[in-house]
Design a protein around this motif. Structure first.
Motif, short mmCIF file in Angstrom:
data_model
loop_
_atom_site.label_atom_id
_atom_site.label_comp_id
_atom_site.label_asym_id
_atom_site.label_seq_id
_atom_site.Cartn_x
_atom_site.Cartn_y
_atom_site.Cartn_z
N UNK A 53 49.72 -17.60 3.64
CA UNK A 53 49.24 -19.00 4.21
C UNK A 53 50.66 -20.17 3.20
N UNK A 54 51.52 -19.86 3.89
CA UNK A 54 52.94 -20.54 3.94
C UNK A 54 53.35 -22.23 4.43
N UNK A 55 52.70 -23.41 4.27
CA UNK A 55 53.05 -24.14 4.74
C UNK A 55 53.86 -24.75 4.91
N UNK A 56 54.26 -25.29 5.87
CA UNK A 56 55.59 -25.72 6.02
C UNK A 56 55.96 -26.10 6.92
N UNK A 57 56.49 -27.73 7.46
CA UNK A 57 56.44 -28.43 8.25
C UNK A 57 55.72 -28.34 9.55
N UNK A 58 54.28 -28.64 8.38
CA UNK A 58 52.93 -28.83 9.85
C UNK A 58 52.09 -27.67 10.83
N UNK A 59 53.05 -26.34 9.61
CA UNK A 59 52.93 -25.22 10.43
C UNK A 59 52.43 -24.50 9.05
N UNK A 60 52.09 -22.77 9.55
CA UNK A 60 51.59 -21.73 8.46
C UNK A 60 51.95 -20.25 8.71
N UNK A 61 53.36 -19.98 7.52
CA UNK A 61 53.64 -19.46 8.05
C UNK A 61 52.51 -17.64 6.98
N UNK A 62 53.14 -16.44 7.42
CA UNK A 62 52.20 -14.82 6.90
C UNK A 62 53.48 -14.46 5.95
N UNK A 63 53.57 -14.86 5.40
CA UNK A 63 54.95 -14.31 4.17
C UNK A 63 53.98 -13.60 2.83
N UNK A 64 53.38 -12.69 3.18
CA UNK A 64 52.10 -11.09 2.74
C UNK A 64 52.15 -10.27 3.95
N UNK A 65 51.99 -10.58 4.29
CA UNK A 65 51.02 -9.42 5.25
C UNK A 65 53.06 -8.87 6.16
N UNK A 66 53.34 -9.84 6.67
CA UNK A 66 54.89 -10.28 7.39
C UNK A 66 54.80 -9.16 8.77
N UNK A 67 53.86 -9.76 8.93
CA UNK A 67 53.89 -9.65 11.14
C UNK A 67 54.73 -10.41 11.84
N UNK A 68 55.51 -11.52 11.60
CA UNK A 68 56.49 -11.74 11.80
C UNK A 68 57.25 -12.62 10.68
N UNK A 69 58.70 -12.99 10.87
CA UNK A 69 59.36 -13.81 9.96
C UNK A 69 60.19 -11.96 8.57
N UNK A 70 60.26 -12.67 7.55
CA UNK A 70 61.13 -12.02 6.63
C UNK A 70 61.63 -13.00 5.69
N UNK A 71 61.65 -12.32 4.50
CA UNK A 71 61.90 -12.88 3.15
C UNK A 71 63.54 -12.03 3.22
#
Length: 309
Positions: free
Chosen positions: A95-113
């Motif tokens: 649960x990475x919060x940024x600019x009013x939204x939450x991103x999942x940078x653990x399971x990585x179902x969307x996005x990337x590192x």
């Protein structure tokens, strides 16, 4: 980090020459290894390939593989298997919060590192380090967090650990405020054994006898946690040391039979500011040493100077 004094004190013994100095070998666009002669010690998996869904899944975040004593096979897990997002020594928050939204940078179902480039690196006779500069993307491939991930390998000349991996991550909120949130099972800096782990034999050790897998989450900010796991007929052990400069309120997840374990905290980083965290992973062939020996090493690690203090 001034790790030399720590390593020499941690693994006391006569100083024996290495058979070969350490080297850094890159397979461009794929992975980078730290090797000793013909033995691979660690392999940093930094490829990012979006040409097919399968390749994107396999490369959506970089991680560090740890290899066996023969230097031939990883003893950590890669993509696929049980919980595909668990990979080697890795970092993330669900649960990475940024600019009013939450991103999942653990399971990585969307996005990337995504690894961008390598920074400072150096190889010596008994130690080597690499620095990976990464962007943590939102769901539209725009960076929301910058990271400088420094991984140092140290080879003791004698003692109870075969290798020490120092893991330093500097997280910079260059684009806006960032909130690192999640839970002990789905966030933090963690280690995952290979998928072939024998679940019936995995066991954990903690600084005090009264701390168990059933209550470890209640004991915050422990200086270390450790496990032994089996791959085939061989035991492998790992100690994760938690430097006292790391954020307070750290909760430790160390109870799963498949061996994923590590340290979790929550923290907010204001725009333009950085957070640097430091851990050390002592890799042991066979069973763990006595609790008192690990504690002595932990006391020494706590006194080392690290970046971010």
């Amino acid at each position: 980090m001034k790790s030399k004094a720590f390593a020499l004190t941690l693994f006391a013994g006569s100083l024996l020459p290495l058979t070969a100095g350490l080297e850094i070998k890159d397979s461009p666009g794929k992975h980078l290894e730290i090797v000793a002669g013909d033995k691979t010690l660690v392999r940093y998996m930094y490829e990012y390939d979006t040409s097919t869904p399968e390749k994107k899944h396999a490369t959506y975040k970089p991680y560090l593989h740890v290899f066996d004593a023969a230097g031939k096979n990883p003893i950590t897990k890669g993509a696929g298997g049980q919980f595909t997002h668990h990979r080697g020594i890795f970092i993330g928050w669900s649960k990475l919060g940024f600019n009013g939204k939450t991103y999942d940078r653990w399971h990585m179902r969307t996005g990337a590192i995504v690894h961008q480039e390598f920074g400072e690196q150096e190889a010596k006779e008994e130690s080597a380090f690499i620095t990976s500069l990464t962007h943590w993307h939102d769901d539209n491939k725009k960076p929301l967090l910058d990271e400088a991930r420094k991984m140092t390998v140290w080879i003791p000349r004698e003692g109870w650990a075969r290798m020490v991996v120092f893991f330093e991550s500097k997280l910079t909120a260059a684009y806006g405020d960032v909130a690192l949130k999640g839970d002990p099972e789905h966030a933090g800096i963690q280690y995952r054994p290979a998928n072939e782990v024998n679940k019936k034999k995995t066991k954990y050790l903690f600084p005090k006898e009264e701390i168990t897998t059933g209550n470890v989450k209640k004991h915050k900010d422990l200086p270390w946690i450790a496990e032994t796991y089996w791959l085939g007929d061989k035991a492998h052990s790992v100690v994760q040391f938690n430097h006292p400069s790391n954020p307070k309120g750290t909760v430790h997840s160390a109870y799963r039979d498949y061996g994923r374990f590590g340290s979790f905290f929550e923290k907010e980083i204001k725009k333009g500011e950085s957070l640097t965290v430091n851990y050390a992973f002592a890799i042991v062939d066979g069973e763990l040493p006595a609790r008192s020996e690990i504690q002595q090493a932990s006391d020494m690690y706590a006194e080392t100077e690290v970046d971010g203090e």
